[in-house]
Design a protein around this motif. Structure first.
Motif, PDB file in Angstrom:
ATOM      1  N   HIS A  54       9.032  30.682 -28.553  1.00  0.00           N
ATOM      2  CA  HIS A  54       9.666  31.993 -28.404  1.00  0.00           C
ATOM      3  C   HIS A  54      11.151  31.777 -28.157  1.00  0.00           C
ATOM      4  CE1 HIS A  54       9.778  36.309 -27.334  1.00  0.00           C
ATOM      5  NE2 HIS A  54      10.725  35.937 -26.497  1.00  0.00           N
ATOM      6  N   GLU A  55      12.006  32.387 -28.979  1.00  0.00           N
ATOM      7  CA  GLU A  55      13.444  32.272 -28.777  1.00  0.00           C
ATOM      8  C   GLU A  55      13.923  33.293 -27.746  1.00  0.00           C
ATOM      9  OE1 GLU A  55      15.297  32.360 -32.741  1.00  0.00           O
ATOM     10  OE2 GLU A  55      15.670  30.223 -32.424  1.00  0.00           O
ATOM     11  N   VAL A  56      14.793  32.839 -26.867  1.00  0.00           N
ATOM     12  CA  VAL A  56      15.315  33.652 -25.773  1.00  0.00           C
ATOM     13  C   VAL A  56      16.829  33.763 -25.929  1.00  0.00           C
ATOM     14  CG1 VAL A  56      15.622  33.774 -23.267  1.00  0.00           C
ATOM     15  CG2 VAL A  56      13.474  32.885 -24.214  1.00  0.00           C
TER      16      VAL A  56
ATOM     17  N   LEU B 122      19.838  25.975 -33.262  1.00  0.00           N
ATOM     18  CA  LEU B 122      19.183  24.667 -33.291  1.00  0.00           C
ATOM     19  C   LEU B 122      19.692  23.734 -32.200  1.00  0.00           C
ATOM     20  CD1 LEU B 122      17.138  22.904 -34.930  1.00  0.00           C
ATOM     21  CD2 LEU B 122      19.128  22.000 -36.157  1.00  0.00           C
ATOM     22  N   CYS B 123      20.986  23.491 -32.191  1.00  0.00           N
ATOM     23  CA  CYS B 123      21.556  22.470 -31.300  1.00  0.00           C
ATOM     24  C   CYS B 123      22.041  23.101 -29.997  1.00  0.00           C
ATOM     25  CB  CYS B 123      22.702  21.742 -32.002  1.00  0.00           C
ATOM     26  SG  CYS B 123      22.253  21.080 -33.619  1.00  0.00           S
ATOM     27  N   TYR B 124      21.096  23.524 -29.168  1.00  0.00           N
ATOM     28  CA  TYR B 124      21.447  24.172 -27.906  1.00  0.00           C
ATOM     29  C   TYR B 124      20.556  23.622 -26.812  1.00  0.00           C
ATOM     30  CZ  TYR B 124      22.710  27.938 -24.641  1.00  0.00           C
ATOM     31  OH  TYR B 124      23.155  28.663 -23.559  1.00  0.00           O
ATOM     32  N   GLY B 125      21.144  23.314 -25.653  1.00  0.00           N
ATOM     33  CA  GLY B 125      20.433  22.583 -24.620  1.00  0.00           C
ATOM     34  C   GLY B 125      19.763  23.392 -23.542  1.00  0.00           C
ATOM     35  N   TYR B 126      19.506  24.672 -23.779  1.00  0.00           N
ATOM     36  CA  TYR B 126      18.834  25.504 -22.776  1.00  0.00           C
ATOM     37  C   TYR B 126      17.433  25.802 -23.283  1.00  0.00           C
ATOM     38  CZ  TYR B 126      19.316  28.643 -18.684  1.00  0.00           C
ATOM     39  OH  TYR B 126      19.214  29.224 -17.440  1.00  0.00           O
ATOM     40  N   ASN B 127      16.436  25.122 -22.734  1.00  0.00           N
ATOM     41  CA  ASN B 127      15.053  25.291 -23.173  1.00  0.00           C
ATOM     42  C   ASN B 127      14.124  25.190 -21.972  1.00  0.00           C
ATOM     43  OD1 ASN B 127      15.447  25.182 -26.227  1.00  0.00           O
ATOM     44  ND2 ASN B 127      16.361  23.235 -25.631  1.00  0.00           N
ATOM     45  N   ALA B 128      12.894  25.676 -22.152  1.00  0.00           N
ATOM     46  CA  ALA B 128      11.885  25.575 -21.102  1.00  0.00           C
ATOM     47  C   ALA B 128      10.519  25.447 -21.760  1.00  0.00           C
ATOM     48  CB  ALA B 128      11.924  26.805 -20.188  1.00  0.00           C
TER      49      ALA B 128
ATOM     50  N   ASP C 141      22.397  22.453 -18.486  1.00  0.00           N
ATOM     51  CA  ASP C 141      23.500  21.497 -18.484  1.00  0.00           C
ATOM     52  C   ASP C 141      24.265  21.542 -17.160  1.00  0.00           C
ATOM     53  OD1 ASP C 141      22.926  20.607 -21.043  1.00  0.00           O
ATOM     54  OD2 ASP C 141      24.190  22.110 -22.004  1.00  0.00           O
ATOM     55  N   ALA C 142      24.971  20.447 -16.877  1.00  0.00           N
ATOM     56  CA  ALA C 142      25.684  20.324 -15.606  1.00  0.00           C
ATOM     57  C   ALA C 142      27.153  20.697 -15.705  1.00  0.00           C
ATOM     58  CB  ALA C 142      25.566  18.879 -15.098  1.00  0.00           C
ATOM     59  N   ASP C 143      27.600  21.133 -16.873  1.00  0.00           N
ATOM     60  CA  ASP C 143      29.036  21.400 -17.061  1.00  0.00           C
ATOM     61  C   ASP C 143      29.419  22.857 -16.843  1.00  0.00           C
ATOM     62  OD1 ASP C 143      27.893  22.538 -19.281  1.00  0.00           O
ATOM     63  OD2 ASP C 143      28.933  21.279 -20.749  1.00  0.00           O
ATOM     64  N   GLY C 144      28.439  23.693 -16.482  1.00  0.00           N
ATOM     65  CA  GLY C 144      28.719  25.108 -16.257  1.00  0.00           C
ATOM     66  C   GLY C 144      28.558  25.976 -17.489  1.00  0.00           C
ATOM     67  N   SER C 145      28.141  25.386 -18.610  1.00  0.00           N
ATOM     68  CA  SER C 145      28.025  26.166 -19.848  1.00  0.00           C
ATOM     69  C   SER C 145      26.749  27.000 -19.896  1.00  0.00           C
ATOM     70  CB  SER C 145      28.083  25.235 -21.067  1.00  0.00           C
ATOM     71  OG  SER C 145      27.011  24.313 -21.044  1.00  0.00           O
ATOM     72  N   THR C 146      25.722  26.596 -19.148  1.00  0.00           N
ATOM     73  CA  THR C 146      24.472  27.359 -19.112  1.00  0.00           C
ATOM     74  C   THR C 146      24.332  28.043 -17.754  1.00  0.00           C
ATOM     75  OG1 THR C 146      23.363  25.275 -18.536  1.00  0.00           O
ATOM     76  CG2 THR C 146      23.206  26.013 -20.820  1.00  0.00           C
ATOM     77  N   ASP C 147      23.833  29.253 -17.774  1.00  0.00           N
ATOM     78  CA  ASP C 147      23.761  30.094 -16.574  1.00  0.00           C
ATOM     79  C   ASP C 147      22.348  30.085 -16.008  1.00  0.00           C
ATOM     80  OD1 ASP C 147      23.862  32.059 -14.645  1.00  0.00           O
ATOM     81  OD2 ASP C 147      24.898  33.528 -15.899  1.00  0.00           O
ATOM     82  N   GLY C 148      22.193  29.572 -14.784  1.00  0.00           N
ATOM     83  CA  GLY C 148      20.878  29.513 -14.162  1.00  0.00           C
ATOM     84  C   GLY C 148      20.237  30.864 -13.951  1.00  0.00           C
ATOM     85  N   ARG C 149      21.032  31.923 -13.946  1.00  0.00           N
ATOM     86  CA  ARG C 149      20.459  33.261 -13.764  1.00  0.00           C
ATOM     87  C   ARG C 149      19.620  33.681 -14.966  1.00  0.00           C
ATOM     88  NH1 ARG C 149      26.200  35.081 -11.417  1.00  0.00           N
ATOM     89  NH2 ARG C 149      26.722  33.840 -13.256  1.00  0.00           N
ATOM     90  N   GLU C 150      19.757  32.973 -16.093  1.00  0.00           N
ATOM     91  CA  GLU C 150      18.948  33.273 -17.270  1.00  0.00           C
ATOM     92  C   GLU C 150      17.572  32.619 -17.212  1.00  0.00           C
ATOM     93  OE1 GLU C 150      22.635  33.660 -20.502  1.00  0.00           O
ATOM     94  OE2 GLU C 150      21.145  32.079 -20.718  1.00  0.00           O
ATOM     95  N   ILE C 151      17.334  31.760 -16.240  1.00  0.00           N
ATOM     96  CA  ILE C 151      16.048  31.054 -16.173  1.00  0.00           C
ATOM     97  C   ILE C 151      14.880  32.028 -16.158  1.00  0.00           C
ATOM     98  CG2 ILE C 151      14.595  29.626 -14.652  1.00  0.00           C
ATOM     99  CD1 ILE C 151      17.065  28.026 -13.914  1.00  0.00           C
ATOM    100  N   ILE C 152      15.062  33.171 -15.532  1.00  0.00           N
ATOM    101  CA  ILE C 152      13.972  34.152 -15.457  1.00  0.00           C
ATOM    102  C   ILE C 152      13.529  34.602 -16.855  1.00  0.00           C
ATOM    103  CG2 ILE C 152      15.505  36.170 -15.238  1.00  0.00           C
ATOM    104  CD1 ILE C 152      13.433  37.308 -13.246  1.00  0.00           C
ATOM    105  N   ARG C 153      14.457  34.645 -17.816  1.00  0.00           N
ATOM    106  CA  ARG C 153      14.086  35.028 -19.190  1.00  0.00           C
ATOM    107  C   ARG C 153      13.140  33.984 -19.798  1.00  0.00           C
ATOM    108  NH1 ARG C 153      19.938  36.386 -22.042  1.00  0.00           N
ATOM    109  NH2 ARG C 153      20.739  37.869 -20.490  1.00  0.00           N
ATOM    110  N   PHE C 154      13.453  32.717 -19.577  1.00  0.00           N
ATOM    111  CA  PHE C 154      12.644  31.646 -20.138  1.00  0.00           C
ATOM    112  C   PHE C 154      11.269  31.593 -19.485  1.00  0.00           C
ATOM    113  CE2 PHE C 154      16.981  30.612 -21.098  1.00  0.00           C
ATOM    114  CZ  PHE C 154      16.949  29.944 -22.316  1.00  0.00           C
TER     115      PHE C 154
ATOM    116  N   LYS D 172      12.825  28.719 -26.237  1.00  0.00           N
ATOM    117  CA  LYS D 172      13.991  28.073 -26.824  1.00  0.00           C
ATOM    118  C   LYS D 172      15.201  28.997 -26.744  1.00  0.00           C
ATOM    119  CE  LYS D 172      15.383  26.694 -31.477  1.00  0.00           C
ATOM    120  NZ  LYS D 172      16.457  27.684 -31.429  1.00  0.00           N
ATOM    121  N   GLY D 173      16.258  28.536 -26.123  1.00  0.00           N
ATOM    122  CA  GLY D 173      17.458  29.357 -26.019  1.00  0.00           C
ATOM    123  C   GLY D 173      18.140  29.533 -27.359  1.00  0.00           C
ATOM    124  N   SER D 174      18.671  30.716 -27.599  1.00  0.00           N
ATOM    125  CA  SER D 174      19.408  30.989 -28.833  1.00  0.00           C
ATOM    126  C   SER D 174      20.680  31.762 -28.522  1.00  0.00           C
ATOM    127  CB  SER D 174      18.557  31.793 -29.820  1.00  0.00           C
ATOM    128  OG  SER D 174      19.332  32.168 -30.949  1.00  0.00           O
ATOM    129  N   ARG D 175      21.798  31.220 -29.020  1.00  0.00           N
ATOM    130  CA  ARG D 175      23.088  31.893 -28.869  1.00  0.00           C
ATOM    131  C   ARG D 175      23.310  32.924 -29.954  1.00  0.00           C
ATOM    132  NH1 ARG D 175      25.858  26.071 -28.991  1.00  0.00           N
ATOM    133  NH2 ARG D 175      24.202  25.971 -30.569  1.00  0.00           N
TER     134      ARG D 175
END
Length: 276
Positions: free
Chosen positions: A222-224, A182-188, A118-131, A143-146
């Motif tokens: 795989h949930e991350v 379910l309703c989370y916008g961080y996926n790869a 997301d572009a609002d700062g809610s998702t951290d690009g440093r987590e991309i390595i996990r995905f 699939k990102g999971s909070r």
């Protein structure tokens, strides 16, 4: 890495491995991990000029390309993004809504792995390595999971948390999944699975649609763990009741839809996935 061994009579036979990518194709992600697949990051944005410096500062330097989908912003979103990221790819959104923005952004990607943030700062690009790590280790869809240990949210209100939990339980019951979020916008996902996802929705229900179609197609999901932060500047376009009803209609609609099949699954060694 040892090749797979299959038993043929009394003599062990060695399964043939595909040749490894050339050494110069590997991109180092850190001191102990390098990958061959290229990674595209898609960021849908509308009037997010103030937030983009925070978002782009978290993106790893090894990302192959960043695709910004601009939803006809009235501010300097595109100019700011181009200043922050030389070589940025900009897609001018022709339709409306987050679902449409992601579909247009995905279609423009050239990388073998696609990550959506997301572009609002809610998702951290440093987590991309996990995905990316989950994908090169054998997953088709990360699939990102909070709600997993190591994840969390600073932004889930009581009503949003309750709505997300109820909708997640419905999806798990109807589709036999075991999702924790379910309703989370961080996926790869691997780009070659785009035809299976076949995005055809406009709004925030897009994350639910992707999760359902990935599961119905038999993709290895795989949930991350991921931590959601609060929006930095501006107001969200999310409306809990309105968008919750759209998600519910999506769940019902997908139940009646014939699922698309993913390519036949194979036990591909990690080396063949491009990790070293």
């Amino acid at each position: 890495m040892s090749p797979d061994i299959t038993q043929h009579g009394v003599k062990p036979q060695f399964a043939t491995l595909r040749s490894l990518p050339a050494v110069d194709r590997y991109t180092p992600l850190g001191p102990h991990l390098a990958i061959a697949p290229t990674v595209s990051v898609v960021i849908p944005a509308m009037n997010e000029a103030e937030n983009l410096p925070h978002v782009f500062a978290t993106l790893p330097p090894w990302v192959h390309e960043v695709v910004l989908v601009d939803g006809n912003s009235a501010d300097d979103t595109v100019a700011v993004a181009r200043r922050l990221r030389p070589g940025l790819r900009v897609v001018r959104q022709r339709g409306r809504g987050k679902g449409n923005a992601l579909a247009e952004g995905f279609a423009a990607c050239t990388g073998e792995i696609i990550v959506m943030i997301d572009a609002d700062g809610s998702t951290d690009g440093r987590e991309i390595i996990r995905f990316v790590g989950a994908l090169v280790s054998g997953a088709d869809f990360a699939k990102g999971s909070r709600c997993l240990p190591g994840g969390g949210s600073d932004d889930l209100t009581i009503s949003r948390r309750l709505g997300n939990s109820m909708l997640r339980m419905v999806v798990n019951l109807v589709y036999g999944t075991r999702y924790t979020d379910l309703c989370y916008g961080y996926n790869a996902f691997w780009a070659h699975h785009l035809p299976v996802l076949d995005l055809d929705c406009d709004g925030f229900e897009v994350e639910t649609l992707m999760n359902i179609r990935a599961a119905r197609a038999g993709l290895r999901v795989h949930e991350v763990p991921s931590h959601e932060r609060c929006r930095i500047h501006g107001a969200s376009n999310l409306r809990t009741v309105r968008d919750g009803l759209r998600v519910l209609r999506t769940i019902a609609r997908e139940w009646r839809r014939e699922p698309r099949s993913a390519p036949s699954a194979t036990t591909t060694p990690v080396a063949d996935k491009g990790a070293a």
